[in-house]
Design a protein around this motif. Structure first.
Motif, PDB file in Angstrom:
ATOM      1  N   PRO A   1       0.798  -1.116   0.120  1.00 54.61           N
ATOM      2  CA  PRO A   1       0.036  -0.046  -0.007  1.00 54.61           C
ATOM      3  C   PRO A   1       0.815   1.280   0.137  1.00 54.61           C
ATOM      4  N   ILE A   2       2.126   1.403   0.613  1.00 57.34           N
ATOM      5  CA  ILE A   2       2.681   2.373   0.746  1.00 57.34           C
ATOM      6  C   ILE A   2       3.571   2.487  -0.733  1.00 57.34           C
ATOM      7  N   VAL A   3       3.891   1.456  -1.238  1.00 57.08           N
ATOM      8  CA  VAL A   3       4.319   1.460  -2.801  1.00 57.08           C
ATOM      9  C   VAL A   3       3.567   2.436  -3.725  1.00 57.08           C
ATOM     10  N   ILE A   4       2.176   1.774  -3.541  1.00 60.43           N
ATOM     11  CA  ILE A   4       1.112   2.330  -4.369  1.00 60.43           C
ATOM     12  C   ILE A   4       1.021   3.944  -4.124  1.00 60.43           C
TER      13      ILE A   4
ATOM     14  N   LEU B   1      17.555  10.614  -3.578  1.00 62.54           N
ATOM     15  CA  LEU B   1      16.298  10.037  -3.618  1.00 62.54           C
ATOM     16  C   LEU B   1      15.230  10.937  -3.825  1.00 62.54           C
ATOM     17  N   PRO B   2      14.975  12.048  -3.140  1.00 62.60           N
ATOM     18  CA  PRO B   2      14.112  12.978  -3.639  1.00 62.60           C
ATOM     19  C   PRO B   2      14.193  13.453  -5.113  1.00 62.60           C
ATOM     20  N   VAL B   3      15.327  13.796  -5.601  1.00 61.78           N
ATOM     21  CA  VAL B   3      15.351  13.989  -7.068  1.00 61.78           C
ATOM     22  C   VAL B   3      15.091  12.973  -7.945  1.00 61.78           C
ATOM     23  N   LEU B   4      15.379  11.665  -7.649  1.00 64.83           N
ATOM     24  CA  LEU B   4      15.089  10.675  -8.265  1.00 64.83           C
ATOM     25  C   LEU B   4      13.542  10.364  -8.319  1.00 64.83           C
TER      26      LEU B   4
ATOM     27  N   VAL C   1       5.497   3.267 -18.920  1.00 67.68           N
ATOM     28  CA  VAL C   1       6.188   4.371 -18.042  1.00 67.68           C
ATOM     29  C   VAL C   1       5.574   4.378 -16.641  1.00 67.68           C
ATOM     30  N   LEU C   2       4.357   4.124 -16.630  1.00 69.33           N
ATOM     31  CA  LEU C   2       3.595   4.019 -15.426  1.00 69.33           C
ATOM     32  C   LEU C   2       4.194   2.606 -14.513  1.00 69.33           C
ATOM     33  N   ALA C   3       4.278   1.386 -15.335  1.00 63.96           N
ATOM     34  CA  ALA C   3       4.533   0.375 -14.688  1.00 63.96           C
ATOM     35  C   ALA C   3       5.898   0.643 -14.124  1.00 63.96           C
ATOM     36  N   GLY C   4       6.909   1.140 -14.879  1.00 59.64           N
ATOM     37  CA  GLY C   4       8.468   1.552 -14.412  1.00 59.64           C
ATOM     38  C   GLY C   4       8.439   2.314 -13.144  1.00 59.64           C
ATOM     39  N   GLY C   5       7.697   3.293 -13.052  1.00 59.34           N
ATOM     40  CA  GLY C   5       7.405   4.257 -11.894  1.00 59.34           C
ATOM     41  C   GLY C   5       6.939   3.446 -10.734  1.00 59.34           C
ATOM     42  N   CYS C   6       5.890   2.711 -11.001  1.00 61.60           N
ATOM     43  CA  CYS C   6       5.427   1.914  -9.797  1.00 61.60           C
ATOM     44  C   CYS C   6       6.538   0.785  -9.247  1.00 61.60           C
ATOM     45  N   LEU C   7       7.194   0.144 -10.163  1.00 67.21           N
ATOM     46  CA  LEU C   7       8.321  -0.859  -9.960  1.00 67.21           C
ATOM     47  C   LEU C   7       9.509   0.045  -9.386  1.00 67.21           C
ATOM     48  N   LEU C   8       9.885   1.185  -9.526  1.00 63.67           N
ATOM     49  CA  LEU C   8      10.720   1.929  -9.153  1.00 63.67           C
ATOM     50  C   LEU C   8      10.578   2.155  -7.536  1.00 63.67           C
ATOM     51  N   ARG C   9       9.233   2.367  -7.242  1.00 66.14           N
ATOM     52  CA  ARG C   9       8.650   2.579  -5.695  1.00 66.14           C
ATOM     53  C   ARG C   9       8.945   1.264  -5.271  1.00 66.14           C
ATOM     54  N   PHE C  10       8.206   0.427  -5.771  1.00 67.11           N
ATOM     55  CA  PHE C  10       8.318  -1.129  -5.193  1.00 67.11           C
ATOM     56  C   PHE C  10       9.759  -1.480  -4.588  1.00 67.11           C
ATOM     57  N   LEU C  11      10.651  -1.371  -5.687  1.00 71.54           N
ATOM     58  CA  LEU C  11      12.046  -1.542  -5.347  1.00 71.54           C
ATOM     59  C   LEU C  11      12.740  -0.872  -4.259  1.00 71.54           C
ATOM     60  N   VAL C  12      12.511   0.462  -4.193  1.00 70.14           N
ATOM     61  CA  VAL C  12      13.020   1.455  -3.237  1.00 70.14           C
ATOM     62  C   VAL C  12      12.383   1.164  -1.821  1.00 70.14           C
ATOM     63  N   VAL C  13      11.085   1.002  -1.763  1.00 72.72           N
ATOM     64  CA  VAL C  13      10.376   0.695  -0.527  1.00 72.72           C
ATOM     65  C   VAL C  13      10.995  -0.828   0.081  1.00 72.72           C
ATOM     66  N   TYR C  14      11.151  -1.743  -0.700  1.00 79.86           N
ATOM     67  CA  TYR C  14      11.340  -2.776  -0.183  1.00 79.86           C
ATOM     68  C   TYR C  14      13.165  -2.759   0.069  1.00 79.86           C
ATOM     69  N   ALA C  15      13.699  -1.841  -0.210  1.00 73.05           N
ATOM     70  CA  ALA C  15      15.036  -1.670   0.195  1.00 73.05           C
ATOM     71  C   ALA C  15      15.463  -1.036   1.439  1.00 73.05           C
ATOM     72  N   ASP C  16      14.815  -1.815   2.363  1.00 68.62           N
ATOM     73  CA  ASP C  16      14.442  -0.797   3.769  1.00 68.62           C
ATOM     74  C   ASP C  16      15.522  -1.552   4.721  1.00 68.62           C
ATOM     75  N   ASP C  17      16.615  -2.037   4.170  1.00 65.11           N
ATOM     76  CA  ASP C  17      17.510  -2.809   5.223  1.00 65.11           C
ATOM     77  C   ASP C  17      18.283  -1.703   6.124  1.00 65.11           C
ATOM     78  N   ARG C  18      18.410  -2.260   7.433  1.00 67.08           N
ATOM     79  CA  ARG C  18      18.510  -1.255   8.451  1.00 67.08           C
ATOM     80  C   ARG C  18      20.264  -1.931   8.925  1.00 67.08           C
ATOM     81  N   ARG C  19      21.171  -1.187   9.338  1.00 71.07           N
ATOM     82  CA  ARG C  19      22.196  -1.463   9.952  1.00 71.07           C
ATOM     83  C   ARG C  19      21.925  -2.288  11.468  1.00 71.07           C
ATOM     84  N   LEU C  20      22.459  -3.467  11.571  1.00 67.58           N
ATOM     85  CA  LEU C  20      22.129  -4.420  12.717  1.00 67.58           C
ATOM     86  C   LEU C  20      23.216  -4.183  13.623  1.00 67.58           C
ATOM     87  N   VAL C  21      22.820  -4.637  14.870  1.00 72.93           N
ATOM     88  CA  VAL C  21      23.556  -4.784  16.063  1.00 72.93           C
ATOM     89  C   VAL C  21      24.172  -6.054  15.804  1.00 72.93           C
ATOM     90  N   PRO C  22      25.823  -6.163  16.136  1.00 73.04           N
ATOM     91  CA  PRO C  22      26.248  -7.739  16.014  1.00 73.04           C
ATOM     92  C   PRO C  22      25.422  -8.600  16.696  1.00 73.04           C
TER      93      PRO C  22
END
Lengths: 335, 192
Positions: free
Chosen positions: A9-12, A150-153, A287-308
């Motif tokens: 839903p956030i991607v959309i 990222l805001p530019v992209l 173009v629309l599908a590409g725009g949606c896919l870009l958001r999808f890829l970015v939103v799911y790239a939410d990796d965080r640095r973990l404590v050892p």
């Protein structure tokens, strides 16, 4: 723990917010560049309003407790609050602008508000476009998001999707190009106006398609620069995500889906077959599908640095669907 | 002024997870949420020179907390004593705070009913301290190794003030600039 807290839903929401904002910004820009042309963007503006409305729906739908969603406006330090304000402003001003373009007497009182409404909608649309990127970029723990690029992209992508939709729907109901030209040149022969309208339509669609091609080139440049720079960055998390995009699990979606189908293919279609209606529609869809896919890829790239040791701990836990976790849902524990 | 902090003594922690279980019991947590896991990278070194380090994690109750600033509803709050907590009635469950926390200390249960999900986190047992003034968080009371020490950093006579003032301590991921209020005494290298 590194689970995906924000999902489709956030991607959309980000995609539709960007699309709506992009259309409104382009409509405003064209009204300033070609005074009087604005009403020809009535249909694109209607699509923008619908997109923003749907974005609001998905934003509320994603919430854990939607019943208190009105509290979103409470705190000024939160970026989400400003996103909600801008989204609402763009939605309302865009809708007023669309109503003012309708050739019905009942909305005649809105005609004086036409230009101010378009300016408000355009500026807030521009800010909504930027907001979608700033929102993610402000979250420091996520190294792949936390970049001023990222805001530019996202803004370039939003403008691209907006321009593509505008190119495909410019001069459609309720204000066709001939209606517009007839209103601008009263007394001129209807036949001449119709012929001129067709030429004008082709001219402006061509202009918008050229803009799309330029934006595709810019987006491809910014996107590749973004990912390759993060691939070589000193931040391990960002490097891991970028490697996943370029050569790992999400590489097919990135290269085939986003770069080839979302950017290169529509570029080719606009360049070679821009005047063919079917090709233009196909390019818009891509173009629309590409725009949606870009958001999808970015939103799911939410990796965080973990404590050892954090990953080791959570990897050893049962997943949320492990049988024993749900074995006695709504039932008394058998133990 | 009161400024609550916690010291985690890694020299004493044996990774028994008693604190995790105590926390789960006191806060009646759903199965998919853990406020204070005790993590470890496992055994390091080669026999006979081996060791295991345990790192008890918890909300860092940061001095410059990013979670309350990004909360649009005002549900995420900070008390004057430094306790960061969530008023779940005001939380709309946008998870912005969950994403803003560098320590992953906030979560939202997926096992709760679909439209009753809000951000949850450690509050240094705020309810327990309200009920019984002077009470400590349940994890601190439960730790039989005395590896968790809780107190007021601004009180020079408190255990935490004495420890932080005299023993080598460190804080996790200080580079985020959030000024976490959980201090660790390292297992190897910390003076006893």
């Amino acid at each position: 723990m590194n689970k995906h807290y924000w999902t489709w839903p956030i991607v959309i929401d980000l995609f539709l917010g960007g699309l709506g904002g992009g259309i409104l910004a382009i409509a405003m820009a064209y009204e300033f560049l070609y005074p009087g042309l604005g009403p020809a963007f009535a249909m694109p503006v209607l699509i923008a309003v619908a997109s923003l409305g749907l974005a609001c729906f998905f934003l509320v739908f994603e919430l854990g407790q939607p019943k208190v969603f009105l509290r979103v406006f409470v705190k000024a330090t939160a970026i989400i609050k400003w996103g909600a304000v801008l989204l609402s402003l763009a939605l309302i001003a865009g809708f007023v602008y669309f109503l003012s373009c309708l050739p019905w007497d009942i909305f005649a009182f809105l005609v004086p508000l036409q230009k101010p409404a378009l300016i408000v909608a355009g500026i807030s649309g521009l800010l909504v476009m930027l907001y979608t990127g700033i929102f993610l970029a402000s979250l420091k723990p996520h190294a792949f998001w936390n970049s001023p690029a990222l805001p530019v992209l996202f803004a370039v992508s939003a403008l691209l999707t907006g321009a593509a939709v505008a190119a495909a729907t410019l001069g459609m109901w309720p204000v066709t190009m001939s209606t517009l030209l007839q209103a601008l040149n009263p007394g001129v022969d209807a036949g001449l106006v119709a012929q001129e309208a067709a030429n004008t339509q082709v001219f402006f669609q061509g202009k918008l398609q050229t803009l799309c091609m330029a934006l595709i080139a810019v987006e491809a440049f910014v996107l590749l620069l973004y990912v390759f720079l993060l691939r070589g960055s000193g931040n391990e998390v960002a490097r891991t995500v970028a490697a996943r995009w370029l050569t790992g699990k999400t590489a097919p979606a990135f290269w085939l889906g986003l770069v080839v189908c979302g950017l290169l293919l529509p570029l080719g279609l606009y360049y070679r077959f821009g005047e063919v209606a079917a090709a233009a529609v196909a390019a818009t869809v891509l173009v629309l599908a590409g725009g949606c896919l870009l958001r999808f890829l970015v939103v799911y790239a939410d990796d965080r640095r973990l404590v050892p040791g954090e990953k080791r701990f959570f990897d050893r836990l049962p997943h949320h669907d492990a049988a024993f976790l749900t074995a006695w849902d709504d039932k008394e524990s058998p133990y | 002024m009161t400024r609550y902090v916690m010291v985690m003594d890694q020299r004493s922690c044996i990774g028994c997870q008693s604190c995790s279980v105590a926390c789960r019991t006191w806060n009646d947590l759903p199965m998919d949420i853990i406020y204070n896991p005790v993590v470890s990278e496992g055994v390091k070194g080669e026999w006979p020179n081996v060791h295991v380090n345990y790192t008890p994690l918890i909300c860092m109750h940061c001095e410059k907390e990013p979670c309350t600033r990004c909360c649009p509803t005002g549900a995420s709050k900070k008390d004057k004593d430094g306790t960061v907590w969530v008023d779940h009635k005001k939380c709309m469950g946008c998870k912005a705070c969950v994403q803003a926390c560098p320590y992953g200390a906030r979560d939202s249960s997926e096992m709760a009913p679909r439209f009753e999900r809000y951000a949850q986190k450690c509050t240094f047992c705020r309810d327990r301290r309200e009920m019984t003034p002077g009470a400590k968080p349940y994890c601190v009371d439960t730790c039989h190794q005395k590896a968790r020490i809780f107190g007021d950093l601004d009180d020079p006579e408190s255990d935490v003030a004495k420890i932080i003032g005299s023993v080598q301590t460190f804080r996790l991921m200080e580079d985020y600039g959030t000024e976490p209020q959980i201090y660790y005494i390292p297992a190897l290298g910390g003076q006893r």
